[in-house]
Design an enzyme around this catalytic site. Structure first.
Site, mmCIF file in Angstrom:
data_model
loop_
_atom_site.group_PDB
_atom_site.id
_atom_site.type_symbol
_atom_site.label_atom_id
_atom_site.label_comp_id
_atom_site.label_asym_id
_atom_site.label_seq_id
_atom_site.Cartn_x
_atom_site.Cartn_y
_atom_site.Cartn_z
ATOM 1 C CB SER A 57 22.313 -8.952 -71.623
ATOM 2 O OG SER A 57 22.465 -9.001 -70.224
ATOM 3 C CE1 TYR A 76 18.053 -11.714 -72.078
ATOM 4 C CE2 TYR A 76 19.780 -11.433 -70.438
ATOM 5 C CZ TYR A 76 18.961 -10.903 -71.407
ATOM 6 O OH TYR A 76 19.039 -9.572 -71.721
HETATM 7 N N1 LIG Z 1 16.092 -4.012 -69.467
HETATM 8 C C1 LIG Z 1 17.305 -4.403 -69.072
HETATM 9 O O1 LIG Z 1 17.731 -4.218 -67.919
HETATM 10 C C2 LIG Z 1 18.214 -5.078 -70.061
HETATM 11 C C3 LIG Z 1 19.493 -5.439 -69.636
HETATM 12 C C4 LIG Z 1 20.347 -6.038 -70.533
HETATM 13 C C5 LIG Z 1 19.940 -6.284 -71.827
HETATM 14 N N2 LIG Z 1 18.681 -5.948 -72.209
HETATM 15 C C6 LIG Z 1 18.280 -6.242 -73.593
HETATM 16 O O2 LIG Z 1 17.867 -5.031 -74.217
HETATM 17 C C7 LIG Z 1 16.859 -5.301 -75.191
HETATM 18 C C8 LIG Z 1 15.658 -4.421 -74.929
HETATM 19 O O3 LIG Z 1 15.170 -4.713 -73.619
HETATM 20 P P1 LIG Z 1 13.905 -3.985 -72.985
HETATM 21 O O4 LIG Z 1 14.097 -4.022 -71.509
HETATM 22 O O5 LIG Z 1 13.655 -2.692 -73.667
HETATM 23 O O6 LIG Z 1 12.757 -5.039 -73.364
HETATM 24 P P2 LIG Z 1 11.199 -4.972 -73.093
HETATM 25 O O7 LIG Z 1 10.823 -6.272 -72.471
HETATM 26 O O8 LIG Z 1 10.788 -3.709 -72.403
HETATM 27 O O9 LIG Z 1 10.603 -4.903 -74.582
HETATM 28 C C9 LIG Z 1 10.775 -5.964 -75.481
HETATM 29 C C10 LIG Z 1 9.779 -5.821 -76.602
HETATM 30 O O10 LIG Z 1 9.969 -6.954 -77.469
HETATM 31 C C11 LIG Z 1 8.703 -7.431 -77.864
HETATM 32 N N3 LIG Z 1 8.802 -8.840 -78.217
HETATM 33 C C12 LIG Z 1 8.799 -9.901 -77.361
HETATM 34 N N4 LIG Z 1 8.883 -11.045 -78.042
HETATM 35 C C13 LIG Z 1 8.940 -10.715 -79.359
HETATM 36 C C14 LIG Z 1 9.037 -11.475 -80.554
HETATM 37 N N5 LIG Z 1 9.099 -12.809 -80.519
HETATM 38 N N6 LIG Z 1 9.054 -10.814 -81.746
HETATM 39 C C15 LIG Z 1 8.999 -9.453 -81.775
HETATM 40 N N7 LIG Z 1 8.916 -8.685 -80.660
HETATM 41 C C16 LIG Z 1 8.887 -9.309 -79.470
HETATM 42 C C17 LIG Z 1 7.806 -7.186 -76.666
HETATM 43 O O11 LIG Z 1 6.426 -7.160 -77.012
HETATM 44 C C18 LIG Z 1 8.314 -5.840 -76.141
HETATM 45 O O12 LIG Z 1 7.607 -4.745 -76.693
HETATM 46 C C19 LIG Z 1 16.592 -6.794 -75.090
HETATM 47 O O13 LIG Z 1 17.335 -7.497 -76.045
HETATM 48 C C20 LIG Z 1 17.068 -7.149 -73.697
HETATM 49 O O14 LIG Z 1 17.390 -8.521 -73.597
HETATM 50 C C21 LIG Z 1 17.815 -5.327 -71.371
#
Ligand SMILES: NC(=O)c1ccc[n+]([C@@H]2O[C@H](COP(=O)([O-])OP(=O)(O)OC[C@H]3O[C@@H](n4cnc5c(N)ncnc54)[C@H](O)[C@@H]3O)[C@@H](O)[C@H]2O)c1
Length: 248
Positions: free
Chosen positions: A146, A160
């Site tokens: 991120s 985070y």
């Molecule tokens: N959405 C954003 O705006 C954003 C911004 C910057 C970075 N990110 C990063 O991008 C990546 C994807 O984000 P997203 O928004 O698609 O996430 P999301 O929350 O939509 O999905 C995350 C998935 O991970 C699963 N999960 C949670 N804990 C887990 C564990 N301990 N073991 C296995 N699976 C687990 C959840 O069940 C979920 O299906 C993440 O690393 C997030 O930190 C997202």
């Protein structure tokens, strides 16, 4: 080895960015192993990919548990062969995790919630696959980070961000260690994506040069490049995918 013979493990791929990446890789012929802590989401995602003509298998487990990850990955490799591509995607930035606190107000008991998945999860999964990749002489590790791990922000995401920065820096060291074995390790650093709540996203959109939130396709295209043979000379790097925010 052609792309059709490759196998990718994508963590947290039951929804969101990971699911988009899984569809993208599967459409190229990669066999995708759909990890998620929620078995139903992992199975539904795998079935959707199979219905679209891809090769997929649900691989539900909690990536924060070292022994579980090592055992589950060994079992998967025994079943389907070596894992060639690891996408460390699972994290907690999206839908339900924006309600974080400033560091001074966050009780230390909350720290693990962020460090567990965003740093230990990456350590565990990377540890589980790295020896096999080195032995086979080809591998791709991509950690989804991120911009909160690259720049300081005042949106209450310090723990985070610290965990994301740790995982990203692991990739830089790893790249040096495993480069001679044909394995690359890179980071895709995301800006704000289109699955965050509207009240959070609304005020931010006008600050993004591209004037829109990121999509699963934006992530998938970046990951697709870094997994390709064409990216074999790109390692230890961070690719920001952020609509132009933080142009540093
Ligand atoms: N959405 C954003 O705006 C954003 C911004 C910057 C970075 N990110 C990063 O991008 C990546 C994807 O984000 P997203 O928004 O698609 O996430 P999301 O929350 O939509 O999905 C995350 C998935 O991970 C699963 N999960 C949670 N804990 C887990 C564990 N301990 N073991 C296995 N699976 C687990 C959840 O069940 C979920 O299906 C993440 O690393 C997030 O930190 C997202």
């Amino acid at each position: 080895m052609s792309i059709e013979q490759k196998t990718a493990l994508i963590t947290g791929a039951g929804q969101g960015m990971g699911l988009g990446v899984a569809h993208h890789l599967a459409a190229q012929g990669v066999q995708v192993l759909i990890n998620d802590i929620d078995p139903e989401k992992a199975e539904a995602a795998a079935q959707a990919i199979i219905a679209a003509g891809g090769k997929a298998l649900a691989a539900p487990f909690d990536i924060t548990k070292t022994d579980t990850v090592l055992a589950q990955v060994k079992q998967l490799e025994d079943e389907v062969g070596g894992i060639d591509i690891l996408i460390n995607n699972a994290g907690n930035a999206g839908n339900n995790a924006m309600g974080q606190l400033p560091f001074k107000d966050m009780p230390p008991e909350h720290w693990d919630m962020y460090i567990g998945i965003n740093l230990y999860g990456v350590l565990n999964c990377t540890k589980a696959v790295i020896q096999g990749m080195c032995d086979r002489g080809w591998g791709r590790i991509i950690t989804i980070s991120s911009e909160a791990g690259r720049v300081g922000l005042d949106i209450n995401v310090s723990i985070y961000g610290a965990a994301k920065a740790g995982a990203a820096h692991l990739m830089r060291h790893l790249a040096r260690e495993v480069g001679p074995y044909g394995v690359t390790a890179n980071v895709v650093s995301l800006g704000l994506m289109d699955n965050v709540p509207e009240e959070f996203a609304g005020p931010v959109i006008k600050t993004i040069p591209a004037r829109r939130l990121g999509t699963t396709e934006d992530v998938a295209e970046a990951v697709g490049y870094l997994t390709s043979d064409g990216a074999s000379w790109v390692t230890g790097q961070t690719l920001p995918v952020n609509g132009g925010s933080y142009a540093i």
